[in-house]
Design a protein around this motif. Structure first.
Motif, short mmCIF file in Angstrom:
data_model
loop_
_atom_site.label_atom_id
_atom_site.label_comp_id
_atom_site.label_asym_id
_atom_site.label_seq_id
_atom_site.Cartn_x
_atom_site.Cartn_y
_atom_site.Cartn_z
N ALA A 1 -31.90 -6.99 -16.18
CA ALA A 1 -32.54 -6.39 -15.00
C ALA A 1 -33.93 -6.98 -14.77
O ALA A 1 -34.30 -7.30 -13.63
CB ALA A 1 -32.60 -4.88 -15.15
N GLU A 2 -34.70 -7.13 -15.85
CA GLU A 2 -36.05 -7.69 -15.72
C GLU A 2 -36.00 -9.15 -15.27
O GLU A 2 -36.81 -9.59 -14.44
CB GLU A 2 -36.79 -7.57 -17.06
N THR A 3 -35.03 -9.88 -15.81
CA THR A 3 -34.89 -11.29 -15.46
C THR A 3 -34.48 -11.47 -14.01
O THR A 3 -35.02 -12.31 -13.28
CB THR A 3 -33.87 -11.97 -16.40
N ARG A 4 -33.53 -10.66 -13.58
CA ARG A 4 -33.08 -10.75 -12.18
C ARG A 4 -34.22 -10.39 -11.23
O ARG A 4 -34.39 -11.02 -10.18
CB ARG A 4 -31.88 -9.83 -11.96
N LYS A 5 -35.01 -9.39 -11.60
CA LYS A 5 -36.14 -8.98 -10.75
C LYS A 5 -37.14 -10.13 -10.62
O LYS A 5 -37.68 -10.38 -9.53
CB LYS A 5 -36.82 -7.75 -11.33
N LEU A 6 -37.39 -10.84 -11.72
CA LEU A 6 -38.34 -11.94 -11.69
C LEU A 6 -37.83 -13.14 -10.91
O LEU A 6 -38.55 -13.72 -10.09
CB LEU A 6 -38.70 -12.36 -13.12
N ILE A 56 -8.37 -11.15 -16.02
CA ILE A 56 -8.80 -9.91 -15.37
C ILE A 56 -10.02 -10.10 -14.48
O ILE A 56 -10.09 -9.53 -13.39
CB ILE A 56 -9.09 -8.82 -16.43
N PHE A 57 -10.99 -10.91 -14.93
CA PHE A 57 -12.29 -10.97 -14.27
C PHE A 57 -12.49 -12.28 -13.52
O PHE A 57 -11.98 -13.33 -13.91
CB PHE A 57 -13.41 -10.80 -15.29
N VAL A 58 -13.29 -12.22 -12.43
CA VAL A 58 -13.63 -13.43 -11.70
C VAL A 58 -14.94 -14.04 -12.18
O VAL A 58 -15.22 -15.21 -11.92
CB VAL A 58 -13.73 -13.17 -10.17
N VAL A 59 -15.76 -13.27 -12.89
CA VAL A 59 -17.00 -13.82 -13.46
C VAL A 59 -16.62 -14.86 -14.51
O VAL A 59 -15.82 -14.58 -15.40
CB VAL A 59 -17.86 -12.70 -14.08
N PRO A 60 -17.16 -16.07 -14.42
CA PRO A 60 -16.76 -17.13 -15.36
C PRO A 60 -17.12 -16.81 -16.81
O PRO A 60 -18.08 -16.08 -17.08
CB PRO A 60 -17.56 -18.34 -14.87
N MET A 85 -18.47 -6.87 -20.17
CA MET A 85 -18.11 -6.13 -18.97
C MET A 85 -19.34 -5.51 -18.31
O MET A 85 -19.49 -5.53 -17.09
CB MET A 85 -17.08 -5.05 -19.30
N ARG A 86 -20.23 -4.97 -19.13
CA ARG A 86 -21.44 -4.34 -18.60
C ARG A 86 -22.32 -5.37 -17.88
O ARG A 86 -22.81 -5.12 -16.78
CB ARG A 86 -22.22 -3.68 -19.73
N LEU A 87 -22.51 -6.54 -18.51
CA LEU A 87 -23.34 -7.58 -17.88
C LEU A 87 -22.69 -8.10 -16.61
O LEU A 87 -23.37 -8.37 -15.61
CB LEU A 87 -23.59 -8.72 -18.86
N ALA A 88 -21.38 -8.24 -16.62
CA ALA A 88 -20.68 -8.69 -15.41
C ALA A 88 -20.83 -7.67 -14.29
O ALA A 88 -21.04 -8.05 -13.12
CB ALA A 88 -19.20 -8.93 -15.72
N GLU A 89 -20.74 -6.41 -14.63
CA GLU A 89 -20.91 -5.36 -13.62
C GLU A 89 -22.31 -5.40 -13.01
O GLU A 89 -22.50 -5.14 -11.82
CB GLU A 89 -20.67 -3.99 -14.24
N LEU A 90 -23.31 -5.73 -13.83
CA LEU A 90 -24.69 -5.78 -13.35
C LEU A 90 -24.95 -6.99 -12.47
O LEU A 90 -25.92 -7.01 -11.71
CB LEU A 90 -25.65 -5.78 -14.54
N GLY A 91 -24.10 -8.02 -12.60
CA GLY A 91 -24.26 -9.19 -11.74
C GLY A 91 -24.49 -10.51 -12.45
O GLY A 91 -24.86 -11.50 -11.81
N ALA A 92 -24.27 -10.56 -13.78
CA ALA A 92 -24.44 -11.82 -14.50
C ALA A 92 -23.52 -12.88 -13.89
O ALA A 92 -22.40 -12.59 -13.47
CB ALA A 92 -24.12 -11.64 -15.98
N ASP A 93 -24.01 -14.11 -13.84
CA ASP A 93 -23.26 -15.20 -13.23
C ASP A 93 -22.22 -15.79 -14.17
O ASP A 93 -21.31 -16.49 -13.71
CB ASP A 93 -24.22 -16.27 -12.74
#
Length: 228
Positions: free
Chosen positions: A113-118, A171-175, A137-145
């Motif tokens: 969250a801090e990294t994305r904000k910056l 299952i997931f589209v996040v690489p 799964m948690r990081l993917a949900e938050l928006g990790a690339d």
């Protein structure tokens, strides 16, 4: 179809969107971990490897306390000149300062969250998750690339790691990135199971036969894709 790492310039040409879904058929590519304080001989090997392999990204890793930002900036320029994305390991402030495409972090939601904000939505932020599927799964949900999976060294964990990549890719589209893969047979196996990227370890560059081993990994990945 899965996502692909893009440089900041490529994102600008596509309207500034952060890591859009790839518009081409999925293929597994290489993801290089590279020491930031590398001697000229290693840098030359990196340039050759970027030219000779199907690589998508270079992660600059800080191995020593001493750090030369000018040298890191030169490496970023070299990587961008080849059309690859360039990320910084564990240092969002340095990423912003040097104009890298993003940062690689541990699987910590608060750090993410801090990294994305910056860095903003246009930055590529990936997370190393070990064999923790819930953390991934948690990081993917938050928006990790991307999420990176890798064992700590035991045989059982290597098999667990392979099963995890197979499960994730269905299952997931996040690489997902298969982390610290220095063996061509293992690279082929993980690529065939659905890994989007194969990341040889940073130590491979200091092997006497580094160029040969990287070429073998690249060839194995390509062959696994053509056989699929």
């Amino acid at each position: 179809m899965r996502q692909a790492l893009l440089t900041s310039g490529q994102r600008e040409r596509r309207g500034g969107n952060p890591l859009n879904m790839a518009e081409v058929k999925h293929r597994c590519r290489l993801y290089f971990q590279f020491p930031t304080q590398a001697p000229a001989t290693l840098t030359a090997q990196l340039v050759d490897a970027m030219a000779a392999t199907d690589a998508a990204c270079v992660l600059l890793c800080r191995e020593e306390s001493a750090f030369d930002e000018a040298q890191a900036g030169t490496l970023i320029d070299l990587v961008h000149a080849r059309g690859l994305a360039c990320l910084i390991d564990q240092d969002a402030a340095l990423t912003e300062r040097l104009g890298a495409d993003g940062v690689h972090i541990e699987a910590d939601p608060m750090v993410y969250a801090e990294t994305r904000k910056l860095l903003g939505e246009s930055a590529s932020i990936g997370a190393f998750c070990g064999v923790d599927r819930h953390g991934a799964m948690r990081l993917a949900e938050l928006g990790a690339d991307y999420v990176a999976f890798g064992p700590n060294g035991t045989i059982d964990e290597i098999d667990q790691y392979a099963d995890l990549i197979s499960w994730w890719s269905e299952i997931f589209v996040v690489p997902c990135v298969a982390w610290n893969v220095d063996n061509a047979d293992q690279a082929a196996r993980l690529a065939s199971l659905g890994a989007d990227f194969i990341a040889p370890s940073i130590g491979i560059w200091r092997a006497d036969d580094a160029a040969k081993r990287i070429a073998e990994i690249d060839s194995a990945v390509r062959q696994s894709q053509s056989a699929a």
